[in-house]
Design a protein around this motif. Structure first.
Motif, PDB file in Angstrom:
ATOM      1  N   THR A   3       0.992  -0.964  -0.074  1.00  0.00           N
ATOM      2  CA  THR A   3      -0.274  -0.069  -0.030  1.00  0.00           C
ATOM      3  C   THR A   3       0.662   0.570   0.241  1.00  0.00           C
ATOM      4  O   THR A   3       1.993   1.435   0.293  1.00  0.00           O
ATOM      5  CB  THR A   3      -0.455  -0.152   0.562  1.00  0.00           C
ATOM      6  OG1 THR A   3      -2.152  -1.168   0.739  1.00  0.00           O
ATOM      7  CG2 THR A   3      -1.352   1.081   1.347  1.00  0.00           C
TER       8      THR A   3
ATOM      9  N   LEU B  51       0.741   4.951   0.641  1.00  0.00           N
ATOM     10  CA  LEU B  51       0.612   6.461   0.818  1.00  0.00           C
ATOM     11  C   LEU B  51       0.697   7.506   0.502  1.00  0.00           C
ATOM     12  O   LEU B  51       1.899   7.355   1.010  1.00  0.00           O
ATOM     13  CB  LEU B  51       0.203   6.061   2.800  1.00  0.00           C
ATOM     14  CG  LEU B  51      -0.446   7.736   3.595  1.00  0.00           C
ATOM     15  CD1 LEU B  51      -1.989   7.290   2.552  1.00  0.00           C
ATOM     16  CD2 LEU B  51      -0.448   7.108   4.816  1.00  0.00           C
TER      17      LEU B  51
ATOM     18  N   LEU C  38      -3.515   5.101  -1.764  1.00  0.00           N
ATOM     19  CA  LEU C  38      -4.429   5.849  -0.724  1.00  0.00           C
ATOM     20  C   LEU C  38      -3.738   7.078  -0.706  1.00  0.00           C
ATOM     21  O   LEU C  38      -2.719   7.232  -1.070  1.00  0.00           O
ATOM     22  CB  LEU C  38      -4.759   5.168   0.339  1.00  0.00           C
ATOM     23  CG  LEU C  38      -4.383   4.171   0.234  1.00  0.00           C
ATOM     24  CD1 LEU C  38      -4.472   3.607   2.031  1.00  0.00           C
ATOM     25  CD2 LEU C  38      -6.048   3.915  -0.037  1.00  0.00           C
TER      26      LEU C  38
ATOM     27  N   GLU D 268      -4.578  10.388   1.708  1.00  0.00           N
ATOM     28  CA  GLU D 268      -4.631  10.984   2.831  1.00  0.00           C
ATOM     29  C   GLU D 268      -4.654  12.827   2.815  1.00  0.00           C
ATOM     30  O   GLU D 268      -3.499  12.861   2.703  1.00  0.00           O
ATOM     31  CB  GLU D 268      -4.445  10.206   4.217  1.00  0.00           C
ATOM     32  CG  GLU D 268      -5.422  10.609   4.980  1.00  0.00           C
ATOM     33  CD  GLU D 268      -6.442   9.825   5.651  1.00  0.00           C
ATOM     34  OE1 GLU D 268      -7.581  10.843   6.143  1.00  0.00           O
ATOM     35  OE2 GLU D 268      -7.060   8.566   5.106  1.00  0.00           O
TER      36      GLU D 268
END
Length: 164
Positions: A50, A52, A107, A109
């Motif tokens: 993943t 980020l 991802l 954020e």
């Protein structure tokens, strides 16, 4: 007689120590080295990844436009810009992952404290290793990393690999 060692079949049946790596990036040149290192490690370990990217909120820009009576314009203009920027930054990561045969989830954020977002993502994704890049500063008494990396290390029980 012993059969020759087949690394490919061994690694496909025996997963490595780390099975899910969270790679945190801020899009900088140094962070790119961290992403490259994390992807190479994931390839060797046959781990999922993943990636980020934490963006800081642009509250001042949105606030100024809201005061000018155009709050919708600030949000609608910002989202496509963020999407475009993130698409460009993530495109090479996706391509690299495909070439390496790695499953990657991307991802983003928005948080004014990137370390908090990294810790949250690590918990939500169930990763077992965090890879971050940091400028190390040599101090006679200790190695000082950047503040965000220090916070992640201090508040997680997940191993953190720091790339300099």
């Amino acid at each position: 007689m012993m059969a020759p060692f087949d690394k490919a079949s061994f690694t496909r049946t025996k997963r490595g120590l780390y099975q899910h790596i969270l790679i945190a990036t801020d899009g900088s040149e140094l962070a790119t080295k961290g992403v490259e290192h994390g992807l190479a490690l994931a390839e060797a370990l046959i781990a999922n990844v993943t990636v980020l990217r934490v963006l800081e909120p642009e509250a001042r820009e949105i606030g100024d436009e809201a005061l000018a009576g155009e709050p919708e314009n600030a949000f609608t203009r910002r989202d496509p810009q963020v999407d475009d920027t993130m698409g460009k930054q993530f495109a090479w990561i996706e391509q690299e992952a495909v070439e390496r045969g790695i499953h990657v989830e991307l991802l983003r954020e928005i948080d004014d404290v990137p370390a908090k977002a990294v810790l949250k993502a690590a918990k939500l994704t169930g990763c077992d290793l965090i890879v971050m890049a940091s400028h190390g500063r040599q101090d006679p008494h200790r190695l000082t990393l950047n503040r965000q990396t220090d916070e992640v290390i201090a508040y997680t029980n997940v191993p953190v690999l720091v790339v300099q």
